[in-house]
Design a protein around this motif. Sequence first.
Motif, PDB file in Angstrom:
ATOM      1  N   LEU A  10     -17.526  -3.176   0.768  1.00 14.86           N
ATOM      2  CA  LEU A  10     -17.150  -4.590   0.673  1.00 14.86           C
ATOM      3  C   LEU A  10     -15.954  -4.901   1.571  1.00 14.86           C
ATOM      4  N   ILE A  11     -14.998  -3.998   1.586  1.00 14.79           N
ATOM      5  CA  ILE A  11     -13.788  -4.216   2.380  1.00 14.79           C
ATOM      6  C   ILE A  11     -14.099  -4.105   3.876  1.00 14.79           C
ATOM      7  N   LYS A  12     -14.898  -3.144   4.256  1.00 17.42           N
ATOM      8  CA  LYS A  12     -15.263  -2.981   5.668  1.00 17.42           C
ATOM      9  C   LYS A  12     -15.962  -4.225   6.204  1.00 17.42           C
ATOM     10  N   ALA A  13     -16.746  -4.861   5.355  1.00 16.16           N
ATOM     11  CA  ALA A  13     -17.475  -6.057   5.780  1.00 16.16           C
ATOM     12  C   ALA A  13     -16.530  -7.194   6.130  1.00 16.16           C
ATOM     13  N   LYS A  14     -15.323  -7.190   5.575  1.00 16.17           N
ATOM     14  CA  LYS A  14     -14.356  -8.246   5.871  1.00 16.17           C
ATOM     15  C   LYS A  14     -13.612  -7.992   7.175  1.00 16.17           C
ATOM     16  N   ASN A  15     -13.629  -6.742   7.642  1.00 16.95           N
ATOM     17  CA  ASN A  15     -13.057  -6.389   8.945  1.00 16.95           C
ATOM     18  C   ASN A  15     -11.607  -6.865   9.075  1.00 16.95           C
ATOM     19  N   GLU A  16     -10.809  -6.603   8.033  1.00 20.57           N
ATOM     20  CA  GLU A  16      -9.390  -6.939   8.047  1.00 20.57           C
ATOM     21  C   GLU A  16      -8.590  -5.748   7.533  1.00 20.57           C
ATOM     22  N   LYS A  17      -7.298  -5.761   7.802  1.00 19.22           N
ATOM     23  CA  LYS A  17      -6.461  -4.725   7.210  1.00 19.22           C
ATOM     24  C   LYS A  17      -6.339  -4.997   5.718  1.00 19.22           C
ATOM     25  N   VAL A  18      -6.093  -3.932   4.953  1.00 16.10           N
ATOM     26  CA  VAL A  18      -6.091  -4.035   3.501  1.00 16.10           C
ATOM     27  C   VAL A  18      -4.967  -3.174   2.941  1.00 16.10           C
ATOM     28  N   ILE A  19      -4.353  -3.639   1.876  1.00 16.20           N
ATOM     29  CA  ILE A  19      -3.374  -2.842   1.161  1.00 16.20           C
ATOM     30  C   ILE A  19      -3.916  -2.525  -0.226  1.00 16.20           C
ATOM     31  N   PHE A  20      -3.910  -1.243  -0.578  1.00 17.30           N
ATOM     32  CA  PHE A  20      -4.349  -0.799  -1.900  1.00 17.30           C
ATOM     33  C   PHE A  20      -3.123  -0.585  -2.780  1.00 17.30           C
ATOM     34  N   ILE A  21      -3.212  -1.029  -4.039  1.00 19.74           N
ATOM     35  CA  ILE A  21      -2.099  -0.905  -4.969  1.00 19.74           C
ATOM     36  C   ILE A  21      -2.648  -0.619  -6.356  1.00 19.74           C
ATOM     37  N   GLY A  22      -1.969   0.235  -7.109  1.00 25.85           N
ATOM     38  CA  GLY A  22      -2.409   0.550  -8.459  1.00 25.85           C
ATOM     39  C   GLY A  22      -2.457   2.042  -8.693  1.00 25.85           C
ATOM     40  N   ASP A  23      -2.708   2.444  -9.949  1.00 34.95           N
ATOM     41  CA  ASP A  23      -2.705   3.869 -10.255  1.00 34.95           C
ATOM     42  C   ASP A  23      -3.877   4.605  -9.611  1.00 34.95           C
ATOM     43  N   GLY A  24      -4.898   3.865  -9.162  1.00 38.36           N
ATOM     44  CA  GLY A  24      -5.994   4.495  -8.440  1.00 38.36           C
ATOM     45  C   GLY A  24      -5.585   5.055  -7.090  1.00 38.36           C
ATOM     46  N   VAL A  25      -4.473   4.549  -6.541  1.00 34.87           N
ATOM     47  CA  VAL A  25      -4.001   5.040  -5.244  1.00 34.87           C
ATOM     48  C   VAL A  25      -3.638   6.517  -5.334  1.00 34.87           C
ATOM     49  N   ASP A  26      -2.952   6.912  -6.406  1.00 36.13           N
ATOM     50  CA  ASP A  26      -2.546   8.309  -6.563  1.00 36.13           C
ATOM     51  C   ASP A  26      -3.746   9.244  -6.541  1.00 36.13           C
ATOM     52  N   LYS A  27      -4.825   8.814  -7.143  1.00 27.00           N
ATOM     53  CA  LYS A  27      -6.001   9.669  -7.284  1.00 27.00           C
ATOM     54  C   LYS A  27      -6.886   9.658  -6.042  1.00 27.00           C
ATOM     55  N   TYR A  28      -6.964   8.518  -5.364  1.00 28.25           N
ATOM     56  CA  TYR A  28      -7.971   8.355  -4.305  1.00 28.25           C
ATOM     57  C   TYR A  28      -7.376   8.111  -2.916  1.00 28.25           C
ATOM     58  N   LYS A  29      -6.088   8.329  -2.730  1.00 27.41           N
ATOM     59  CA  LYS A  29      -5.438   7.973  -1.467  1.00 27.41           C
ATOM     60  C   LYS A  29      -6.064   8.678  -0.276  1.00 27.41           C
ATOM     61  N   ASP A  30      -6.309   9.962  -0.393  1.00 22.54           N
ATOM     62  CA  ASP A  30      -6.905  10.707   0.727  1.00 22.54           C
ATOM     63  C   ASP A  30      -8.275  10.149   1.094  1.00 22.54           C
ATOM     64  N   TYR A  31      -9.080   9.833   0.078  1.00 20.05           N
ATOM     65  CA  TYR A  31     -10.410   9.265   0.325  1.00 20.05           C
ATOM     66  C   TYR A  31     -10.290   7.910   1.010  1.00 20.05           C
ATOM     67  N   LEU A  32      -9.356   7.098   0.572  1.00 19.84           N
ATOM     68  CA  LEU A  32      -9.177   5.768   1.155  1.00 19.84           C
ATOM     69  C   LEU A  32      -8.754   5.859   2.616  1.00 19.84           C
ATOM     70  N   ILE A  33      -7.830   6.758   2.921  1.00 25.03           N
ATOM     71  CA  ILE A  33      -7.374   6.934   4.305  1.00 25.03           C
ATOM     72  C   ILE A  33      -8.523   7.384   5.199  1.00 25.03           C
ATOM     73  N   GLU A  34      -9.343   8.281   4.686  1.00 29.09           N
ATOM     74  CA  GLU A  34     -10.456   8.820   5.473  1.00 29.09           C
ATOM     75  C   GLU A  34     -11.547   7.780   5.718  1.00 29.09           C
ATOM     76  N   ASN A  35     -11.801   6.928   4.730  1.00 33.50           N
ATOM     77  CA  ASN A  35     -12.941   6.017   4.819  1.00 33.50           C
ATOM     78  C   ASN A  35     -12.567   4.567   5.132  1.00 33.50           C
ATOM     79  N   CYS A  36     -11.296   4.274   5.147  1.00 33.02           N
ATOM     80  CA  CYS A  36     -10.850   2.907   5.426  1.00 33.02           C
ATOM     81  C   CYS A  36      -9.624   2.988   6.340  1.00 33.02           C
ATOM     82  N   PRO A  37      -9.848   3.217   7.645  1.00 30.68           N
ATOM     83  CA  PRO A  37      -8.749   3.513   8.571  1.00 30.68           C
ATOM     84  C   PRO A  37      -7.656   2.444   8.619  1.00 30.68           C
ATOM     85  N   ASN A  38      -8.015   1.178   8.475  1.00 32.73           N
ATOM     86  CA  ASN A  38      -7.034   0.103   8.609  1.00 32.73           C
ATOM     87  C   ASN A  38      -6.449  -0.269   7.246  1.00 32.73           C
TER      88      ASN A  38
END
Length: 250
Positions: free
Chosen positions: A169-197
């Motif tokens: 969903l985020i890739k389809a918007k083709n914009e930079k994105v900021i992730f916030i919340g306790d999910g960041v601690d758990k999934y940060k590496d995955y987010l960096i790998e799959n959502c470069p911006n």
Amino acid sequence: MIVLAVDSSSKVATVALMKNKKLLGEITLADKKEHSVILMTIIENLLDNNNLTIDDIDGYVVSKGPGSFTGLRIGMATVKGLSFGSNKPYVSVSSLDALALSVSNFDGIICPIMDALRDSVYTSLYRGNSTCTNSSSESTNTDGNYDLPVKLEQLLDYSALDLSELIELIKAKNEKVIFIGDGVDKYKDYLIENCPNCYFPPNHLNVVRASSLGEIGSILLENGDFDDSNSAPFYLKKPQAVREYEQRMK
């Protein structure tokens, strides 16, 4: 107007006192004790440290979710009890809205993520507006229960999504994105790998802050958008015990 805001939607218990939308004090504990054990103690300590009593409170704000099933019920029951006992109004606000407000000046997509287990998250999407200063203005909240402060425009309704689905969903918007919340601690590496911006806030912002909840709730209280006795948390997902029972019954 003096407002007491409470959030217990995650492992963190947080309480804030606001006066005319300005923060008087806030206590946030990532404690191993159950929220039912510590929540009233936090409230009492915060009131004492500000030389206030419960009679001085003009209104209450509580997180309505999503988040921990048990935590949300405890927070809602606590605030309802204080509200009805003092005959003062209360409002409920989404924990996702509160997270998004903490980074509302970000120039791009704001994506709060709360861990929902099994590689899924509770989430929504927002666009912030750093030029907005008139907090009495409002923008539409797609849930339909209340309007958000103009600092935030909600782009996606509250959802429980697989992380891979959210990334698409985020890739389809083709914009930079900021992730916030306790999910960041758990999934940060995955987010960096799959959502470069993608971007991340300082770690201390990844917990829901009662002060953010109180800022939104103060506007609702001023506008008379009160909750009633039928208000209940929204969970987005069924409790795990219910899901497992339904699976066994198939």
